[in-house]
Scaffold this motif. Structure first.
Motif, PDB file in Angstrom:
ATOM      1  N   ARG A 295       0.829  -1.208   0.000  1.00 57.64           N
ATOM      2  CA  ARG A 295       0.000   0.000   0.000  1.00 57.64           C
ATOM      3  C   ARG A 295       0.865   1.260   0.000  1.00 57.64           C
ATOM      4  O   ARG A 295       0.653   2.188  -0.788  1.00 57.64           O
ATOM      5  N   LEU A 296       1.851   1.306   0.893  1.00 55.18           N
ATOM      6  CA  LEU A 296       2.705   2.487   0.989  1.00 55.18           C
ATOM      7  C   LEU A 296       3.514   2.689  -0.283  1.00 55.18           C
ATOM      8  O   LEU A 296       3.560   3.805  -0.830  1.00 55.18           O
ATOM      9  N   LEU A 297       4.166   1.628  -0.762  1.00 56.92           N
ATOM     10  CA  LEU A 297       4.995   1.772  -1.953  1.00 56.92           C
ATOM     11  C   LEU A 297       4.160   2.197  -3.153  1.00 56.92           C
ATOM     12  O   LEU A 297       4.559   3.069  -3.924  1.00 56.92           O
ATOM     13  N   SER A 298       2.985   1.614  -3.302  1.00 57.85           N
ATOM     14  CA  SER A 298       2.113   1.975  -4.422  1.00 57.85           C
ATOM     15  C   SER A 298       1.629   3.410  -4.291  1.00 57.85           C
ATOM     16  O   SER A 298       1.506   4.135  -5.290  1.00 57.85           O
ATOM     17  N   GLY A 299       1.340   3.841  -3.050  1.00 56.33           N
ATOM     18  CA  GLY A 299       0.921   5.217  -2.835  1.00 56.33           C
ATOM     19  C   GLY A 299       2.001   6.207  -3.220  1.00 56.33           C
ATOM     20  O   GLY A 299       1.727   7.222  -3.876  1.00 56.33           O
ATOM     21  N   LEU A 300       3.236   5.934  -2.836  1.00 54.63           N
ATOM     22  CA  LEU A 300       4.340   6.833  -3.177  1.00 54.63           C
ATOM     23  C   LEU A 300       4.632   6.806  -4.671  1.00 54.63           C
ATOM     24  O   LEU A 300       4.901   7.852  -5.284  1.00 54.63           O
ATOM     25  N   MET A 301       4.578   5.618  -5.275  1.00 54.93           N
ATOM     26  CA  MET A 301       4.820   5.514  -6.717  1.00 54.93           C
ATOM     27  C   MET A 301       3.757   6.274  -7.510  1.00 54.93           C
ATOM     28  O   MET A 301       4.075   7.030  -8.429  1.00 54.93           O
ATOM     29  N   SER A 302       2.503   6.074  -7.164  1.00 51.77           N
ATOM     30  CA  SER A 302       1.434   6.751  -7.905  1.00 51.77           C
ATOM     31  C   SER A 302       1.476   8.254  -7.651  1.00 51.77           C
ATOM     32  O   SER A 302       1.169   9.044  -8.548  1.00 51.77           O
ATOM     33  N   TYR A 303       1.861   8.673  -6.448  1.00 48.22           N
ATOM     34  CA  TYR A 303       2.009  10.102  -6.177  1.00 48.22           C
ATOM     35  C   TYR A 303       3.103  10.698  -7.056  1.00 48.22           C
ATOM     36  O   TYR A 303       2.928  11.776  -7.642  1.00 48.22           O
TER      37      TYR A 303
ATOM     38  N   ALA B  62      12.080   1.346  -6.446  1.00 46.20           N
ATOM     39  CA  ALA B  62      13.295   1.537  -5.651  1.00 46.20           C
ATOM     40  C   ALA B  62      13.264   2.886  -4.940  1.00 46.20           C
ATOM     41  O   ALA B  62      13.692   3.004  -3.784  1.00 46.20           O
ATOM     42  N   LEU B  63      12.762   3.920  -5.615  1.00 51.75           N
ATOM     43  CA  LEU B  63      12.624   5.232  -4.980  1.00 51.75           C
ATOM     44  C   LEU B  63      11.687   5.139  -3.780  1.00 51.75           C
ATOM     45  O   LEU B  63      11.989   5.659  -2.698  1.00 51.75           O
ATOM     46  N   ALA B  64      10.538   4.485  -3.960  1.00 54.31           N
ATOM     47  CA  ALA B  64       9.570   4.362  -2.872  1.00 54.31           C
ATOM     48  C   ALA B  64      10.153   3.570  -1.709  1.00 54.31           C
ATOM     49  O   ALA B  64       9.913   3.899  -0.538  1.00 54.31           O
ATOM     50  N   GLU B  65      10.918   2.537  -2.003  1.00 55.93           N
ATOM     51  CA  GLU B  65      11.544   1.733  -0.936  1.00 55.93           C
ATOM     52  C   GLU B  65      12.563   2.558  -0.166  1.00 55.93           C
ATOM     53  O   GLU B  65      12.667   2.453   1.061  1.00 55.93           O
ATOM     54  N   ARG B  66      13.316   3.410  -0.854  1.00 53.87           N
ATOM     55  CA  ARG B  66      14.262   4.286  -0.161  1.00 53.87           C
ATOM     56  C   ARG B  66      13.523   5.268   0.741  1.00 53.87           C
ATOM     57  O   ARG B  66      13.938   5.516   1.883  1.00 53.87           O
ATOM     58  N   ALA B  67      12.441   5.826   0.236  1.00 54.52           N
ATOM     59  CA  ALA B  67      11.675   6.767   1.040  1.00 54.52           C
ATOM     60  C   ALA B  67      11.106   6.105   2.282  1.00 54.52           C
ATOM     61  O   ALA B  67      11.047   6.713   3.360  1.00 54.52           O
ATOM     62  N   ASP B  68      10.693   4.860   2.167  1.00 57.29           N
ATOM     63  CA  ASP B  68      10.160   4.124   3.310  1.00 57.29           C
ATOM     64  C   ASP B  68      11.258   3.805   4.317  1.00 57.29           C
ATOM     65  O   ASP B  68      11.057   3.924   5.531  1.00 57.29           O
ATOM     66  N   ALA B  69      12.425   3.416   3.833  1.00 56.05           N
ATOM     67  CA  ALA B  69      13.516   3.020   4.729  1.00 56.05           C
ATOM     68  C   ALA B  69      14.183   4.219   5.396  1.00 56.05           C
ATOM     69  O   ALA B  69      14.611   4.144   6.549  1.00 56.05           O
ATOM     70  N   ASP B  70      14.263   5.345   4.688  1.00 57.12           N
ATOM     71  CA  ASP B  70      14.968   6.518   5.211  1.00 57.12           C
ATOM     72  C   ASP B  70      14.350   7.761   4.598  1.00 57.12           C
ATOM     73  O   ASP B  70      14.600   8.081   3.424  1.00 57.12           O
TER      74      ASP B  70
END
Length: 542
Positions: free
Chosen positions: A237-245, A280-288
């Motif tokens: 949910r989070l990764l998809s939200g950041l990607m679509s944003y 990968a961008l969304a995963e970075r944003a989630d991790a840090d």
């Protein structure tokens, strides 16, 4: 043949260029052709089976307002056949002219059932109808959409039926969206509304997310985040939200020069399918949170707009709790104070209000002290429970960040040759108000204001209306002082008083900035689906 699935959206504009965003049905070349000869082309890029293009339109003349058409592989797709709306135009601003900024937040885009809208007329729909009826009338130079452009956790009946055809809604998260495809459904539902589609094609827009773009109370606390990460659906949910944003909102916030330097933009275009690079961008944003920046700055002549990410940039550890991580806070300071004499008005966009009704502010500050352990472990557990139940997660719930923003606005407002006004633009709280800050120990002579405008299209229960009205009262201030005394809280470094509101209903605020003068107008939708002025005031006289 490629078809236009969504858009066009007119996004970044300046005196010579603009960007236009589209979604298409297949890979193709998108082209924008203006009536004065300006234009541009761009190949589509792919994310999760969807195809998009962001076309840079060059050759615009300051003060011009050419109409434009969109072509896909040389086939015209915009304006739509038999359109009832005037041609879409790109108005290139003139240096030194007035700047009209219209803003608001919280637009629930569910289509009305049987022609009846349960939350009243949509303020953006109503604005579009007014502009379409009189294309030569005064219009906004820019729309600032301050969060909750889509509601991932409050879907419409039509969307719920569509979701039920994909998966079992009896399993968590039920009728909330879960992946990129479902997010795309929300954007289609919102931006295919005919009035909104035309409005966004002809008035430049800049955007930032808030919690409902991902989930209610997103990043409330470290304990909240730990609970979410323990579910089997949150990560996607989070990764998809950041990607679509990033695709639908963030790209259009950037200038062509900023896009040229953006490594994710380059990576997405470097491969036939940019899904992996964007994930990968969304995963970075989630991790840090410090590794990705969604905040940005735009200058409109002598008006500076700094849009602040007050959701994804948070530090949640109780001993270091902050609305903005250190890098983000330093970036904000640089944007506000760099060449401070070059702008007449500073607009700080943050989805969450900085200055709240006094009782709400004091309750959030008290709760933050409890959660930090000021009154022991039992009170800390109660504080966390209350924080989540009552949505206590605005700037006041991050006391050090609240004080830092007070200091920054005071420094900008007191700078020699500095601005004539500093306005913090916010939404989120489903009502509107105007509050003016002052500093007990001295501060800037110019107005420092909180302008809150919400919702564009939503509702607020009667109990919340009563609560917000009461929150500004003298009795509420006494109750608030008792709470902060119990929490051993420091007094806020700034005081404030309400100068207008609270106003309830679907609404938009417009700032007209001309030289050193600033004028505010609040318009609210009426039962006959028109916008009516309910407040006007001169914030400065220049």
């Amino acid at each position: 043949m490629a078809e236009l699935r969504l858009g066009p959206l007119l996004r970044y504009t300046d005196g010579s260029c603009a960007t236009v965003w589209v979604e298409t049905s297949r890979p193709c070349t998108a082209e924008v052709r203006c009536s004065d000869g300006a234009g541009g082309t761009a190949p589509t890029f792919q994310v999760a089976g969807h195809h998009y293009a962001l076309v840079t339109v060059s050759g615009l003349e300051p003060g011009g307002s050419p109409s434009y058409e969109v072509f896909l592989d040389d086939t015209p797709v915009w304006p739509l056949p038999d359109s009832r709306f005037p041609p879409s135009v790109i108005r290139a601003p003139v240096a030194g002219g007035a700047v009209r900024v219209t803003f608001g937040s919280c637009r629930w885009a569910a289509p009305p059932a049987d022609g009846k809208d349960p939350v009243g007329a949509d303020a953006l729909d109503t604005l579009a109808a007014r502009l379409a009826a009189d294309p030569d009338s005064v219009r906004p130079d820019v729309l600032l959409l301050l969060g909750d452009q889509v509601y991932a956790d409050e879907t419409s009946e039509e969307t719920r039926r569509w979701l039920a055809g994909r998966r079992d809604l009896d399993r968590a998260p039920g009728a909330q969206v879960t992946d990129y495809e479902e997010y795309c459904r929300l954007y289609h539902e919102s931006w295919l509304d005919p009035e909104i589609r035309w409005l966004l094609s002809t008035v430049p827009s800049f955007m930032i997310f808030d919690d409902h773009d991902v989930v209610d109370d997103w990043n409330t606390s470290a304990a909240w985040l730990a609970d979410m990460r323990a579910t089997d659906w949150w990560q996607e949910r989070l990764l998809s939200g950041l990607m679509s944003y990033w695709v639908h909102q963030h790209l259009g916030n950037l200038s062509p020069a900023e896009l040229a330097e953006d490594p994710t933009w380059a990576a997405v275009h470097a491969t036939p399918d940019g899904t992996g690079a964007l994930r990968a961008l969304a995963e970075r944003a989630d991790a840090d949170s410090a590794s990705v920046r969604f905040s940005y700055r735009r200058d409109f002549g002598r008006v500076r707009v700094v849009m602040v990410d007050s959701r994804a940039a948070r530090v949640l550890a109780e001993d270091r709790r902050a609305m903005l991580d250190a890098g983000e806070a330093e970036w904000l300071r640089e944007q506000v104070l760099s060449d401070v004499g070059s702008y007449d008005h500073l607009l700080l966009g943050t989805s969450l209000p900085w200055l709240l009704p006094h009782l709400v502010h004091d309750t959030e500050t008290w709760d933050a002290a409890l959660c930090a352990g000021e009154r022991g472990a039992r009170w800390a557990r109660f504080g966390e429970y209350l924080r989540r139940r009552a949505d206590l997660e605005h700037w006041a719930a991050f006391p050090r960040s609240f004080a830092d923003l007070a200091a920054l606005t005071a420094e900008a407002g007191s700078a020699p040759g500095g601005p004539a006004s500093v306005c913090v633009l916010s939404g989120d709280v489903h009502h509107g108000y105007l509050a003016r800050a002052s500093w007990p120990s001295g501060g800037p002579d110019i107005p420092v204001l909180q302008l809150t405008c919400s919702p564009v299209h939503n509702s607020v229960p009667l109990s919340m209306r009563i609560g917000f009205r009461f929150g500004w009262s003298g009795v509420a201030r006494v109750l608030g002082r008792l709470l902060t005394r119990h929490g051993r809280c420091d007094r806020p470094p700034v005081s404030w008083r309400r100068q207008g509101g609270p106003w309830f209903g679907n609404q938009l605020m417009t700032l007209t900035l001309r030289g050193r003068a600033a004028h505010l107008r609040l318009e609210r939708t009426a039962p006959d689906a028109t916008l009516r002025v309910v407040h006007e005031s001169n914030l400065t006289r220049g």
